[in-house]
Design a protein around this motif. Structure first.
Motif, short mmCIF file in Angstrom:
data_model
loop_
_atom_site.label_atom_id
_atom_site.label_comp_id
_atom_site.label_asym_id
_atom_site.label_seq_id
_atom_site.Cartn_x
_atom_site.Cartn_y
_atom_site.Cartn_z
N MET A 127 -36.56 16.60 4.43
CA MET A 127 -35.60 17.56 4.11
C MET A 127 -34.08 17.00 4.24
N LEU A 128 -34.03 16.21 5.31
CA LEU A 128 -32.68 15.59 5.72
C LEU A 128 -32.39 14.49 4.53
N SER A 129 -33.59 13.71 4.13
CA SER A 129 -33.58 12.58 3.18
C SER A 129 -32.92 13.32 2.15
N SER A 130 -33.47 14.49 1.51
CA SER A 130 -33.10 14.97 0.26
C SER A 130 -31.56 15.36 0.40
N MET A 131 -31.32 15.96 1.49
CA MET A 131 -29.97 16.37 1.94
C MET A 131 -28.78 15.51 1.72
N VAL A 132 -29.34 14.29 2.31
CA VAL A 132 -28.23 13.00 2.47
C VAL A 132 -28.18 12.52 0.96
N ASP A 133 -29.08 12.47 0.13
CA ASP A 133 -28.96 11.85 -1.24
C ASP A 133 -28.48 12.97 -2.16
N VAL A 134 -28.77 14.29 -2.00
CA VAL A 134 -27.69 15.34 -3.00
C VAL A 134 -26.36 15.10 -2.54
N ALA A 135 -26.08 15.08 -0.95
CA ALA A 135 -24.63 15.08 -0.80
C ALA A 135 -24.04 13.81 -1.17
N ALA A 136 -24.67 12.85 -1.40
CA ALA A 136 -24.30 11.43 -1.68
C ALA A 136 -23.35 10.72 -0.51
N ILE A 137 -24.12 11.03 0.66
CA ILE A 137 -23.50 10.60 1.85
C ILE A 137 -24.21 9.35 2.77
N ASP A 138 -25.06 8.83 1.90
CA ASP A 138 -26.20 7.91 2.64
C ASP A 138 -25.27 6.67 3.01
N GLU A 139 -24.24 6.13 2.46
CA GLU A 139 -23.65 4.93 2.87
C GLU A 139 -22.62 5.34 4.01
N LEU A 140 -22.32 6.63 4.10
CA LEU A 140 -21.58 7.03 5.30
C LEU A 140 -21.92 7.18 6.60
N ILE A 141 -23.24 7.51 6.60
CA ILE A 141 -23.94 7.93 8.05
C ILE A 141 -24.78 6.80 8.40
N GLU A 142 -24.94 6.68 9.55
CA GLU A 142 -25.91 5.46 10.04
C GLU A 142 -27.42 5.92 9.92
N ASP A 143 -27.63 7.41 10.45
CA ASP A 143 -28.92 7.79 10.09
C ASP A 143 -29.15 9.26 10.42
N ALA A 144 -30.01 10.03 9.94
CA ALA A 144 -30.21 11.26 10.35
C ALA A 144 -31.37 11.67 11.33
N ILE A 145 -31.03 12.43 12.31
CA ILE A 145 -31.75 12.62 13.49
C ILE A 145 -32.50 13.83 13.24
N SER A 146 -33.86 13.93 13.18
CA SER A 146 -34.60 15.35 13.11
C SER A 146 -35.12 15.69 14.15
N ALA A 147 -34.84 17.03 14.60
CA ALA A 147 -35.69 17.78 15.78
C ALA A 147 -37.06 17.41 15.78
N TYR A 148 -37.95 17.24 14.53
CA TYR A 148 -39.27 16.76 14.69
C TYR A 148 -39.55 15.61 15.21
N GLU A 149 -38.53 14.90 15.81
CA GLU A 149 -38.92 13.51 16.19
C GLU A 149 -39.37 13.88 17.67
N LEU A 150 -39.12 15.07 18.28
CA LEU A 150 -39.56 15.14 19.74
C LEU A 150 -40.98 15.74 19.67
N PRO A 151 -41.46 17.00 19.21
CA PRO A 151 -40.69 18.05 18.34
C PRO A 151 -39.93 18.86 19.18
N THR A 152 -38.96 19.64 18.78
CA THR A 152 -38.50 20.77 19.53
C THR A 152 -37.49 21.44 18.46
N PHE A 153 -36.57 22.30 18.96
CA PHE A 153 -35.52 22.99 17.91
C PHE A 153 -34.27 23.11 18.85
N LYS A 154 -33.04 23.08 18.23
CA LYS A 154 -31.93 23.70 18.88
C LYS A 154 -32.04 24.85 19.28
#
Length: 226
Positions: A127-154
């Motif tokens: 989802m975040l990869s798609s968001m970054v692509d559509v928003a055209a901000i890929d070259e502006l951010i270092e990375d997208a950190i997903s809650a699924y990496e733990l996993p947990t939620f805010k």
């Protein structure tokens, strides 16, 4: 606590309602129902409730799974019959959400000023990869950190600490920017500075800590940091 721009080295941004407009889901619903607004509201509210319960119960469901279940509930609650395929088609709108008008320029200015910029979101990596692509901000951010990496939620504090580790930044040198009140509070409780983006001009919640900074958009934050 007031905002301290001099201590900020890294800025993390929530995704949905902060960088991209989730109200577009009403457009996807409008093809199937006469009044999409209450269904959209129920969908969003139920999705957030599921993430809160999931965090406490230790679910391994992804944010996409949560949204699927919340959409099914919202349709049923409003008496709308849909098939799984129809709901998947509606869900796909999350891969095409448009950024708010202030996003691109604001991130460019912060990037030019030397800040490390990250997305920190409940969204799945896909989802975040798609968001970054559509928003055209890929070259502006270092990375997208997903809650699924733990996993947990805010607003699980472990997620914000995880983000600090992923960015390589002391947690008190991070400003977290979000339109979600509970996300701002979670960041503050974990040790970040919390910036609330109040795009809809709503009152702040009387429960819990107050934001370190409030803005109707990203411009105020950018001015302070640059």
């Amino acid at each position: 606590m007031s905002f301290d721009p001099d201590s900020v080295r890294t800025v993390t941004f929530d995704s949905y309602s902060t960088l991209v407009d989730v109200d577009a889901v009403e457009t996807a619903l409008a093809d199937r129902v006469d009044d999409p607004e209450p269904i959209s509201r129920t969908w969003r509210e139920r999705s957030l409730q599921y993430t809160f319960v999931g965090t406490v119960l230790g679910t391994d469901a992804s944010f996409y799974d949560v949204n699927r279940d919340a959409l099914e509930y919202a349709m049923a609650a409003h008496g709308i019959e849909t098939t799984p395929d129809e709901r998947e088609e509606i869900l796909s709108v999350y891969h095409d959400l448009e950024p708010f008008d202030d996003v691109r320029e604001s991130l460019e200015r912060l990037d030019d000023a030397g800040y490390d910029l990250y997305v920190l979101s409940n969204g799945t990596p896909e989802m975040l990869s798609s968001m970054v692509d559509v928003a055209a901000i890929d070259e502006l951010i270092e990375d997208a950190i997903s809650a699924y990496e733990l996993p947990t939620f805010k607003p699980d504090a472990d997620l914000y600490r995880h983000a600090a580790g992923r960015t390589g930044t002391p947690i008190d040198r991070i400003a977290h920017v979000s339109a979600m009140w509970f996300d701002v509070q979670g960041a503050i409780e974990a040790g970040m500075q919390g910036v609330w983006i109040d795009r809809k001009k709503t009152p702040w919640e009387p429960f819990g800590p107050e934001p370190d900074l409030i803005g109707e958009g990203l411009e105020g934050l950018v001015e302070l940091l640059t």
